[in-house]
Design an enzyme around this catalytic site. Structure first.
Site, PDB file in Angstrom:
ATOM      1  N   ILE A  13       0.811  -1.220   0.000  1.00 15.32           N
ATOM      2  CA  ILE A  13       0.000   0.000   0.000  1.00 15.32           C
ATOM      3  C   ILE A  13       0.840   1.264   0.000  1.00 15.32           C
ATOM      4  O   ILE A  13       0.309   2.351  -0.170  1.00 15.32           O
ATOM      5  CB  ILE A  13      -1.023   0.029   1.156  1.00 15.32           C
ATOM      6  N   GLY A  16       8.405   4.088   0.672  1.00 16.24           N
ATOM      7  CA  GLY A  16       9.220   5.286   0.720  1.00 16.24           C
ATOM      8  C   GLY A  16      10.673   4.872   0.665  1.00 16.24           C
ATOM      9  O   GLY A  16      11.000   3.708   0.403  1.00 16.24           O
ATOM     10  N   VAL A  21       5.133  -0.388   3.245  1.00  9.97           N
ATOM     11  CA  VAL A  21       3.973  -0.718   4.074  1.00  9.97           C
ATOM     12  C   VAL A  21       3.052  -1.633   3.270  1.00  9.97           C
ATOM     13  O   VAL A  21       2.738  -1.353   2.112  1.00  9.97           O
ATOM     14  CB  VAL A  21       3.214   0.543   4.529  1.00  9.97           C
ATOM     15  N   LYS A  36       4.654  -2.512   8.403  1.00 12.51           N
ATOM     16  CA  LYS A  36       5.724  -1.639   7.910  1.00 12.51           C
ATOM     17  C   LYS A  36       7.055  -2.362   8.068  1.00 12.51           C
ATOM     18  O   LYS A  36       7.404  -2.795   9.165  1.00 12.51           O
ATOM     19  CB  LYS A  36       5.736  -0.324   8.702  1.00 12.51           C
ATOM     20  N   ASP A 129       7.972  14.566   9.570  1.00  8.31           N
ATOM     21  CA  ASP A 129       7.511  14.341   8.203  1.00  8.31           C
ATOM     22  C   ASP A 129       6.001  14.529   8.106  1.00  8.31           C
ATOM     23  O   ASP A 129       5.277  13.662   7.635  1.00  8.31           O
ATOM     24  CB  ASP A 129       7.918  12.927   7.748  1.00  8.31           C
TER      25      ASP A 129
END
Length: 147
Positions: A13, A16, A21, A36, A129
């Site tokens: 899904i 990065g 994830v 994750k 972030d």
């Protein structure tokens, strides 16, 4: 990879530079979860690995309806750490931004996001972030959208 620990993987899904994830399912509890996993290229970096694990521990300690809850943590056979958390299925603020959103609704959701950050700050945590893509949305039983 069909399973991570006891969690059956359904699909990726998000990804990065530091982690991927996965949407998973906890078949024992019959609930969807997000898993994750630290990226291969960072698994041998002790600083990144420690920050990844610290994120999971922080998320586990802080309980607030506006924050994703971590349920489990583990290590893959190849040594990469992972953690398991709530699966939030309502998209993100970025999705709403792209669709267009009523300004009053946008302000309400931004206020909720600010309250979530306030919870983190009260625990001495600074989120480095904060982006519309990282502000996840959930639908309540009454159909209300919440951050």
């Amino acid at each position: 990879m069909d399973f991570i620990g006891r969690y059956r993987l359904v699909r990726r899904i998000g990804a990065g530079s530091f982690a991927t994830v996965w949407l998973g399912n906890d078949d024992d509890l019959d609930v969807p979860v997000a898993v994750k996993v630290l990226a291969d290229n960072w698994a041998s970096n002790p600083d990144v690995r420690n920050r990844f694990l610290a994120e999971a521990r922080i998320m586990r300690r802080i309980h607030d309806r506006r924050l994703v809850q971590v349920y489990d943590i583990g290590t893959l056979d190849d040594g990469r750490p992972y953690f398991v958390m709530d699966y939030i299925d309502g998209g993100s603020m970025n999705d709403l931004r792209k669709q267009g959103i009523d300004p009053v609704r946008a302000l309400r959701l931004c206020a909720e996001a600010s309250r979530a950050l306030d919870v983190l700050h009260a625990h001495g945590i600074i989120h480095r972030d904060v982006t519309p893509g990282n502000l996840l949305l959930n639908r309540t039983a009454t159909g209300e959208t919440q951050v």
